[in-house]
Design a protein around this motif. Structure first.
Motif, PDB file in Angstrom:
ATOM      1  N   LYS A  27      11.070  69.206  29.984  1.00  0.00           N
ATOM      2  CA  LYS A  27      12.482  68.817  30.028  1.00  0.00           C
ATOM      3  C   LYS A  27      12.926  68.315  28.656  1.00  0.00           C
ATOM      4  N   GLY A  28      14.085  68.774  28.238  1.00  0.00           N
ATOM      5  CA  GLY A  28      14.634  68.305  26.965  1.00  0.00           C
ATOM      6  C   GLY A  28      14.146  69.088  25.757  1.00  0.00           C
ATOM      7  N   ALA A  29      13.392  70.168  25.983  1.00  0.00           N
ATOM      8  CA  ALA A  29      12.888  70.972  24.867  1.00  0.00           C
ATOM      9  C   ALA A  29      13.129  72.446  25.129  1.00  0.00           C
ATOM     10  N   GLU A  30      13.264  73.204  24.070  1.00  0.00           N
ATOM     11  CA  GLU A  30      13.377  74.661  24.145  1.00  0.00           C
ATOM     12  C   GLU A  30      12.439  75.283  23.125  1.00  0.00           C
ATOM     13  N   LEU A  31      11.796  76.371  23.507  1.00  0.00           N
ATOM     14  CA  LEU A  31      10.987  77.107  22.556  1.00  0.00           C
ATOM     15  C   LEU A  31      11.933  77.902  21.663  1.00  0.00           C
ATOM     16  N   TYR A  32      11.921  77.580  20.377  1.00  0.00           N
ATOM     17  CA  TYR A  32      12.868  78.166  19.433  1.00  0.00           C
ATOM     18  C   TYR A  32      12.271  79.367  18.695  1.00  0.00           C
ATOM     19  N   ALA A  33      10.964  79.288  18.372  1.00  0.00           N
ATOM     20  CA  ALA A  33      10.349  80.343  17.585  1.00  0.00           C
ATOM     21  C   ALA A  33       8.836  80.301  17.765  1.00  0.00           C
ATOM     22  N   VAL A  34       8.196  81.431  17.431  1.00  0.00           N
ATOM     23  CA  VAL A  34       6.739  81.531  17.476  1.00  0.00           C
ATOM     24  C   VAL A  34       6.260  82.100  16.152  1.00  0.00           C
ATOM     25  N   CYS A  35       5.172  81.514  15.634  1.00  0.00           N
ATOM     26  CA  CYS A  35       4.609  81.982  14.367  1.00  0.00           C
ATOM     27  C   CYS A  35       3.106  82.181  14.515  1.00  0.00           C
ATOM     28  N   ASP A  36       2.599  83.289  13.986  1.00  0.00           N
ATOM     29  CA  ASP A  36       1.160  83.550  13.945  1.00  0.00           C
ATOM     30  C   ASP A  36       0.911  84.539  12.824  1.00  0.00           C
ATOM     31  N   PRO A  37      -0.075  84.284  11.964  1.00  0.00           N
ATOM     32  CA  PRO A  37      -0.299  85.184  10.826  1.00  0.00           C
ATOM     33  C   PRO A  37      -0.860  86.549  11.209  1.00  0.00           C
ATOM     34  N   VAL A  38      -1.408  86.678  12.417  1.00  0.00           N
ATOM     35  CA  VAL A  38      -1.946  87.973  12.847  1.00  0.00           C
ATOM     36  C   VAL A  38      -0.783  88.895  13.205  1.00  0.00           C
ATOM     37  N   LEU A  60       5.993  78.935   6.571  1.00  0.00           N
ATOM     38  CA  LEU A  60       7.070  78.419   5.736  1.00  0.00           C
ATOM     39  C   LEU A  60       8.405  79.064   6.078  1.00  0.00           C
ATOM     40  N   GLU A  61       8.383  80.338   6.469  1.00  0.00           N
ATOM     41  CA  GLU A  61       9.626  81.000   6.868  1.00  0.00           C
ATOM     42  C   GLU A  61      10.175  80.379   8.154  1.00  0.00           C
ATOM     43  N   MET A  62       9.281  80.083   9.107  1.00  0.00           N
ATOM     44  CA  MET A  62       9.741  79.442  10.339  1.00  0.00           C
ATOM     45  C   MET A  62      10.286  78.048  10.051  1.00  0.00           C
ATOM     46  N   LEU A  63       9.638  77.336   9.142  1.00  0.00           N
ATOM     47  CA  LEU A  63      10.082  75.974   8.833  1.00  0.00           C
ATOM     48  C   LEU A  63      11.438  75.942   8.143  1.00  0.00           C
ATOM     49  N   GLU A  64      11.839  77.060   7.556  1.00  0.00           N
ATOM     50  CA  GLU A  64      13.146  77.122   6.881  1.00  0.00           C
ATOM     51  C   GLU A  64      14.296  77.273   7.868  1.00  0.00           C
ATOM     52  N   GLN A  65      13.999  77.523   9.133  1.00  0.00           N
ATOM     53  CA  GLN A  65      15.070  77.690  10.120  1.00  0.00           C
ATOM     54  C   GLN A  65      15.818  76.374  10.297  1.00  0.00           C
ATOM     55  N   PRO A  66      17.110  76.340  10.060  1.00  0.00           N
ATOM     56  CA  PRO A  66      17.865  75.075  10.043  1.00  0.00           C
ATOM     57  C   PRO A  66      17.933  74.372  11.396  1.00  0.00           C
ATOM     58  N   ASP A  67      17.831  75.108  12.485  1.00  0.00           N
ATOM     59  CA  ASP A  67      17.947  74.488  13.803  1.00  0.00           C
ATOM     60  C   ASP A  67      16.612  73.989  14.356  1.00  0.00           C
ATOM     61  N   LEU A  68      15.540  74.245  13.637  1.00  0.00           N
ATOM     62  CA  LEU A  68      14.213  73.844  14.106  1.00  0.00           C
ATOM     63  C   LEU A  68      14.028  72.337  13.966  1.00  0.00           C
ATOM     64  N   ASP A  69      13.620  71.674  15.057  1.00  0.00           N
ATOM     65  CA  ASP A  69      13.434  70.220  15.049  1.00  0.00           C
ATOM     66  C   ASP A  69      11.972  69.804  14.973  1.00  0.00           C
ATOM     67  N   ALA A  70      11.109  70.566  15.582  1.00  0.00           N
ATOM     68  CA  ALA A  70       9.717  70.148  15.729  1.00  0.00           C
ATOM     69  C   ALA A  70       8.802  71.362  15.736  1.00  0.00           C
ATOM     70  N   VAL A  71       7.508  71.107  15.471  1.00  0.00           N
ATOM     71  CA  VAL A  71       6.505  72.167  15.447  1.00  0.00           C
ATOM     72  C   VAL A  71       5.313  71.745  16.290  1.00  0.00           C
ATOM     73  N   VAL A  72       4.825  72.653  17.126  1.00  0.00           N
ATOM     74  CA  VAL A  72       3.569  72.465  17.856  1.00  0.00           C
ATOM     75  C   VAL A  72       2.522  73.329  17.175  1.00  0.00           C
ATOM     76  N   ILE A  73       1.476  72.692  16.661  1.00  0.00           N
ATOM     77  CA  ILE A  73       0.454  73.393  15.892  1.00  0.00           C
ATOM     78  C   ILE A  73      -0.770  73.652  16.754  1.00  0.00           C
ATOM     79  N   ALA A  74      -1.044  74.927  16.976  1.00  0.00           N
ATOM     80  CA  ALA A  74      -2.226  75.340  17.737  1.00  0.00           C
ATOM     81  C   ALA A  74      -2.975  76.421  16.958  1.00  0.00           C
TER      82      ALA A  74
END
Length: 341
Positions: A27-38, A60-74
């Motif tokens: 609740k209160g979160a949306e998946l905005y983007a997915v990043c994987d080097p493969v 770094l390209e994902m981090l440049e997205q202006p609407d991105l608030d947070a990152v989950v690192i897996a």
């Protein structure tokens, strides 16, 4: 209040599960983007989870997205520190799977940058969110069993796959790191002062010369007198076994259950029950709750429940274990750091 826009780094087994939780259950979160080097991995997962136009192969390209608030690192453990720092430098809140780093030097640099940029950092120690472990913590904090004297934490994986790609010291840095955090969590306010570790390759002895260890027992002594053991094995043929025990001056608590359900079978073969065989089944609610807690903390500008400092404290024990295995001697900890001789 605006929903937290979350980017996921890592589209593998655990990343996919975190991504599904963010997209469907938090609740209160949306998946905005997915990043994987493969190549293709992020796109496939993004399509499955409904963010098909936001797939990246470069963090770094994902981090440049202006609407991105947070990152989950897996991502793989050896990349965690660099990825946390990259996200923090862009002002993004960070949830990172354990461990936060693989050396104390990396962990200290992570903490320096996170504090400098004033971004929230939560480490994925999911047992703190499992109802049994959380209940035990509350009982201990309330003094229900007196002062902890003997403690135990167990992690036994159900099956060992191909050991070849598993990095050296994984048993301490990526498996027992959960147990070290558990022992710290269930002995609140106490600090570890000595660590002794013994480890071997008992499941796959043919990989021992390559530095692979699949079985370990660790003894941790705390400054309040408590003596704790943490043990791990990569092949418990009976199921996924995660348990804890705290014996105190006025009682004892046990935590953990391998049963798949509360059904018990009675027949001519005897008494039996089905067991859990997968971590995401055993700790399903905890995985969801840790991301919900992270989301709530970031949105409400509160301190995360599991901090970077918590991550470093567990890593200090892991580092002491590695040194103890190398020297076959106990290692003293002082001010949160192993004292290497």
């Amino acid at each position: 209040m605006k929903k937290l826009q979350v980017g996921l780094l890592g589209a593998g087994r655990m990343g996919a599960f975190h991504g599904e939780n963010i997209a469907c259950r938090i609740k209160g979160a949306e998946l905005y983007a997915v990043c994987d080097p493969v190549p293709g991995s992020a796109e496939r997962l993004a399509n499955q989870l409904g963010v098909n136009e936001k797939a990246f192969t470069n963090l770094l390209e994902m981090l440049e997205q202006p609407d991105l608030d947070a990152v989950v690192i897996a991502s793989p453990a050896r990349t965690h520190a660099a990825n946390i720092i990259a996200a923090a430098r862009k002002g993004k809140a960070v949830f990172c799977e354990k461990p936060m780093a693989v050396t104390l030097e990396e962990a200290d640099e992570v903490l320096r940058v996170v504090n400098e940029e004033s971004v929230p950092l939560q480490i994925g120690f999911n047992r703190r969110f499992a109802k049994g472990f959380r209940s035990a913590y509350e009982e201990i904090r309330a003094g229900k069993i007196g002062t902890p004297q003997l403690m135990r934490s167990v992690t036994r994986d159900p099956a060992l796959g191909d050991p070849a790609p598993i990095p050296e010291w994984t048993i301490f840095l990526e498996t027992l790191i959960h147990d070290f955090d558990t022992l710290l969590y269930l002995n609140p306010g106490a600090k570890p002062i000595e660590v002794y570790a013994a480890a071997d390759a008992l499941v796959r002895p043919d990989f021992k010369e390559k530095g692979f260890l699949d079985t370990a027992v660790v003894t941790v002594t705390f400054d309040n007198g408590a003596i704790a053991t943490a043990e791990a094995n990569f092949q418990a043929v009976y199921g996924y076994d995660v348990r804890g025990e705290v014996f105190g001056s006025e009682g004892m608590l046990t935590i953990g259950d391998i049963r798949q359900t509360n059904m018990t079978r009675y027949n001519k073969e005897g008494v039996s029950y089905n067991t859990v065989r997968y971590d995401q089944d055993l700790l399903y609610d905890a995985y969801v709750d840790e991301l919900q807690s992270f989301t709530d903390a970031v949105r409400n500008q509160e301190k995360p429940y599991v901090t970077g400092e918590d991550g470093r404290a567990a890593l200090a024990i892991a580092a002491a274990c590695i040194e103890s295995c190398k020297t076959k001697r106990p290692v003293t900890l002082k001010d949160g750091a192993p004292q290497f001789v």
